[in-house]
Design an enzyme around this catalytic site. Sequence first.
Site, mmCIF file in Angstrom:
data_model
loop_
_atom_site.group_PDB
_atom_site.id
_atom_site.type_symbol
_atom_site.label_atom_id
_atom_site.label_comp_id
_atom_site.label_asym_id
_atom_site.label_seq_id
_atom_site.Cartn_x
_atom_site.Cartn_y
_atom_site.Cartn_z
ATOM 1 N N ARG A 256 -4.291 3.785 5.833
ATOM 2 C CA ARG A 256 -4.001 5.216 5.881
ATOM 3 C C ARG A 256 -4.633 5.907 4.679
ATOM 4 O O ARG A 256 -4.188 5.704 3.548
ATOM 5 C CB ARG A 256 -2.486 5.453 5.915
ATOM 6 N N HIS A 260 1.077 10.632 4.825
ATOM 7 C CA HIS A 260 1.670 10.458 6.162
ATOM 8 C C HIS A 260 1.544 11.749 6.973
ATOM 9 O O HIS A 260 1.209 11.730 8.157
ATOM 10 C CB HIS A 260 3.141 10.068 6.005
ATOM 11 N N TYR A 269 3.753 6.586 -4.032
ATOM 12 C CA TYR A 269 3.920 5.183 -3.617
ATOM 13 C C TYR A 269 2.617 4.460 -3.273
ATOM 14 O O TYR A 269 2.604 3.264 -3.107
ATOM 15 C CB TYR A 269 4.897 5.096 -2.433
#
Length: 356
Positions: A256, A260, A269
Amino acid sequence: MSASPAVPADQGLRRVIGDGSGVPDGDPGVGPEELLQLYRSLVLLRTYDERSVVYHRQGRIGTYAIFWGHEAIQAGAVHALEERDWIFPSYRESAIGLLRGIPAATVLSWWRGHPAGWWNPAEHRVASICIPIATHVPHAAGLAWGLRLRGEDTAAVVFFGDGATSEGAFHEGANFAAVMRAPLVLLCNNNQWAISTPVTAQTAAATLADKAIGYGMPAARVDGTDVLAVHGAVREAVERARAGDGPTFVEAVTYRAAPHATADDSSAYIDAERVEEARRAECLGRLDAYLRRAGVLTDAVAEETRAAALETMREGIAAAEAEQPGDASLLFAHAYADPPPALARDLDDLRRVTGR
Ligand SMILES: Cc1ncc(C[n+]2csc(CCOP(=O)(O)OP(=O)(O)O)c2C)c(N)n1
Ligand SMILES: [Mg+2]
């Protein structure tokens, strides 16, 4: 722009596109015209995604699930299907209907929370965008099984993420599809994150493809940034489905390379260097370099393709913004056969507050 793969080469992933030096290109499995169609689809999806992030920042669409770098999985799969085959997208594939002729304005309206964002799934054979994780896997399995019962020569593909494979609905759908030999392709976009949960914290399985063994269905692991590898694997899975041999699990491994969604701050993170690596190895650049090596793509075609995609987006956002606001009663209209009286009062309140 580097053409090195996004995931290490030692993972045994299926690949077609080489790196222009040590790793040779494989057989694309399709001719020059189809290669250019794949390229156009990738550019359209990329442009849709990049413009949507801008529209979000401008306050013109709501929270948006970015799919930058995942376009190869979507385009590779859609091009391996016939028009009669069904597509079940998750929020990560919100714009996949563009490849089936759904207007950009419709998808943008969906992200604006406007009723014009609805489409009839039967018209384009693109199911509604699914937000509850994995709940569309049983829907897709059931639809595919139903098509088979009716004797139709039609397959379906369902898109979901790595995190979705931990959900009960994924298990039920996969098991059902295998037992009923439903003509279904279970296409997992393993982007290695479920919001802030890494895939290593998601499963003790060595690979997500390993899960297929428990259902008694075959699996393929492909480089999800290689559109030709995805295309080849899905084409084979669709052939199995059409032959009556049941479902296939395809794990498209990627990373990714964006948050998100627009509401997420992934810097809390995620390893920024790993993201940069994935951005350098993204799927459109890899296809572009491959097509130029193969003598199929020129600067003129690339520029014209990008300009056409930008125009599609300009027209799309203008049309979406030209829609009259939806009637407030739509919030409740399809929720109850006999609406409780409290809803009528809520609706009055809403009309008073919004003035419509
Ligand atoms: C049933 C359900 N539980 C929780 C959520 C909240 N949620 C939204 S996205 C997400 C992560 C999904 O990760 P993955 O399946 O890997 O898909 P990705 O977002 O990476 O495409 C979660 C838990 C949800 N939408 N639905
Ligand atoms: Mg994921």
